[in-house]
Motif scaffolding. Structure first.
Motif, mmCIF file in Angstrom:
data_model
loop_
_atom_site.group_PDB
_atom_site.id
_atom_site.type_symbol
_atom_site.label_atom_id
_atom_site.label_comp_id
_atom_site.label_asym_id
_atom_site.label_seq_id
_atom_site.Cartn_x
_atom_site.Cartn_y
_atom_site.Cartn_z
ATOM 1 N N VAL A 28 0.836 -1.199 0.000
ATOM 2 C CA VAL A 28 0.000 0.000 0.000
ATOM 3 C C VAL A 28 0.873 1.252 0.000
ATOM 4 C CG1 VAL A 28 -1.632 1.346 1.374
ATOM 5 C CG2 VAL A 28 -1.995 -1.104 1.063
ATOM 6 N N GLU A 29 1.940 1.256 0.796
ATOM 7 C CA GLU A 29 2.840 2.414 0.818
ATOM 8 C C GLU A 29 3.500 2.626 -0.531
ATOM 9 O OE1 GLU A 29 5.456 3.246 4.108
ATOM 10 O OE2 GLU A 29 4.431 1.752 5.332
ATOM 11 N N LEU A 30 3.907 1.541 -1.170
ATOM 12 C CA LEU A 30 4.507 1.644 -2.504
ATOM 13 C C LEU A 30 3.511 2.219 -3.504
ATOM 14 C CD1 LEU A 30 6.458 -1.714 -2.610
ATOM 15 C CD2 LEU A 30 7.478 0.533 -2.959
ATOM 16 N N GLU A 82 12.133 2.540 7.693
ATOM 17 C CA GLU A 82 12.783 2.481 6.387
ATOM 18 C C GLU A 82 11.861 2.969 5.272
ATOM 19 O OE1 GLU A 82 14.656 -1.242 5.560
ATOM 20 O OE2 GLU A 82 15.354 -1.501 7.606
ATOM 21 N N GLU A 83 10.964 3.886 5.610
ATOM 22 C CA GLU A 83 9.999 4.374 4.633
ATOM 23 C C GLU A 83 10.686 5.094 3.469
ATOM 24 O OE1 GLU A 83 9.796 4.790 7.846
ATOM 25 O OE2 GLU A 83 7.990 3.718 8.449
ATOM 26 N N GLU A 84 11.822 5.749 3.742
ATOM 27 C CA GLU A 84 12.512 6.477 2.688
ATOM 28 C C GLU A 84 13.015 5.521 1.613
ATOM 29 O OE1 GLU A 84 13.397 9.709 0.658
ATOM 30 O OE2 GLU A 84 12.403 9.700 2.606
ATOM 31 N N ARG A 116 10.324 5.008 -0.869
ATOM 32 C CA ARG A 116 10.219 6.139 -1.786
ATOM 33 C C ARG A 116 11.262 6.017 -2.906
ATOM 34 N NH1 ARG A 116 7.905 10.914 -1.164
ATOM 35 N NH2 ARG A 116 7.703 10.584 1.093
ATOM 36 N N TYR A 117 12.475 5.638 -2.510
ATOM 37 C CA TYR A 117 13.545 5.491 -3.502
ATOM 38 C C TYR A 117 13.192 4.414 -4.530
ATOM 39 C CZ TYR A 117 17.976 3.996 -5.524
ATOM 40 O OH TYR A 117 18.959 3.646 -6.399
ATOM 41 N N VAL A 118 12.729 3.264 -4.039
ATOM 42 C CA VAL A 118 12.367 2.166 -4.945
ATOM 43 C C VAL A 118 11.247 2.585 -5.878
ATOM 44 C CG1 VAL A 118 11.336 -0.136 -5.054
ATOM 45 C CG2 VAL A 118 13.159 0.325 -3.427
#
Length: 320
Positions: free
Chosen positions: A125-127, A263-265, A268-270
């Protein structure tokens, strides 16, 4: 053959500052007339003839100073259009053609496992949220489909105004028993093929399929169609190794996400990196790799300021 650059126009960042120009000119003209009348009256009384032979030059300097100050305050620039070739590095930062991303999200029971923080489905969901934010902020479109034993549309043609509603629907969805990853790829191909704009497919899954057609065969068909496809594997399910190996051996962009707390950042990078790769490939396949981008050149402001200094000094050489 594309031309390298074409000058089209002169623009202003703060055009409202030009509105000061007429009022300033009128006010300056009023002061000039009043001052000249007094100067002529005084010269007559003192028995002096005419003004300085540099009189007209001084007057020109005064008016030119006001005009240039107003123009500089408006921040002028020369607008040119340059043709830029798209690369994976710049594709998110130039005004390229809008693309469509077909986003396939696994909602099988195993997506609820907690081998990644806080769960596989939470990472997914975050992705999805970050990918949609990246796409919509650049004028691209995202279609979200969820799959278990069947593939169902969740949100179509998402834009900035519909992101929150779509994410609420995805967060509230119930996980189901089966996972038909192969069928999801086939449906993704159909939806991408029907798009009237450059399109790509991204599947987010744990790779544990137990229903429907083989995802390896489906990916083989996608590869021959040249429609860009990528895979994000969430968690560390051993059943995903065959799918992961096949994708890596066949040049299909594949990322494995197994996140811990804080490790949410990395998510974002991925999401941004993978999205830029997919958009680039979609544009390449459609033959749209050169775009006309506007370039603003503010050098004209430096020239005006350089001209303003001597004019200002000259304008002070004689009072009004």
């Amino acid at each position: 053959m594309f031309p390298q650059a074409l000058t089209t126009s002169i623009g202003f960042e703060e055009p409202q500052m030009l509105l000061i120009l007429p009022a300033s000119t009128i006010f300056l003209l009023f002061l000039y007339v009043r001052s000249r009348e007094k100067s002529q009256t005084l010269a007559t009384r003192l028995g002096k003839a005419g003004g300085s032979r540099w009189f007209l030059l001084f007057i020109f300097a005064k008016f030119a100073t006001v005009v240039i100050m107003c123009v500089v305050a408006a921040q002028p620039y020369v607008l040119t259009y340059t043709y830029v070739t798209v690369t994976p590095e710049n594709v998110l930062y130039i005004n390229a053609t809008s693309t469509r991303l077909v986003l396939l999200v696994d909602i099988s029971k195993s997506m609820g496992y907690t081998d990644t923080y806080p769960s596989r489905i939470s990472n997914a969901v975050e992705l999805v949220e970050k990918i949609i934010a990246t796409a919509t902020s650049r004028g691209d479109y995202v279609d979200v489909y969820v799959f278990s034993d069947i593939v169902e549309p969740l949100c179509i043609s998402i834009n900035r105004s519909t992101v929150d509603a779509c994410m609420a629907k995805l967060r509230g969805i119930s996980l189901k028993k089966y996972s038909a990853i192969g069928d999801a790829f086939i449906y993704g191909y159909m939806y991408a093929r029907a798009s009237h704009m450059p399109a790509a497919i991204l599947a987010i899954t744990d790779g544990a399929y137990n229903y429907g057609s083989s995802p390896l065969e489906a990916l083989q068909g996608l590869k021959s169609s040249r429609i860009p496809v990528a895979l994000i594997l969430v968690g560390n399910d051993p059943r995903s190794h065959e799918l992961e190996q096949y994708c890596r051996e066949n040049g299909i962009p594949t990322y494995r996400v197994s996140m811990g707390s804080g490790e949410e950042e990395a998510l974002r990078y991925v999401s941004e990196r993978l999205y830029s790769e997919l958009k680039f490939e979609a544009l390449v396949v459609s033959g749209q790799t050169k775009f006309q981008v506007p370039v603003k050149d503010y050098t004209v402001q430096l020239y005006l300021l350089a001209l303003l200094v001597p004019l200002f000094i000259l304008s002070l050489a004689e009072g009004l």
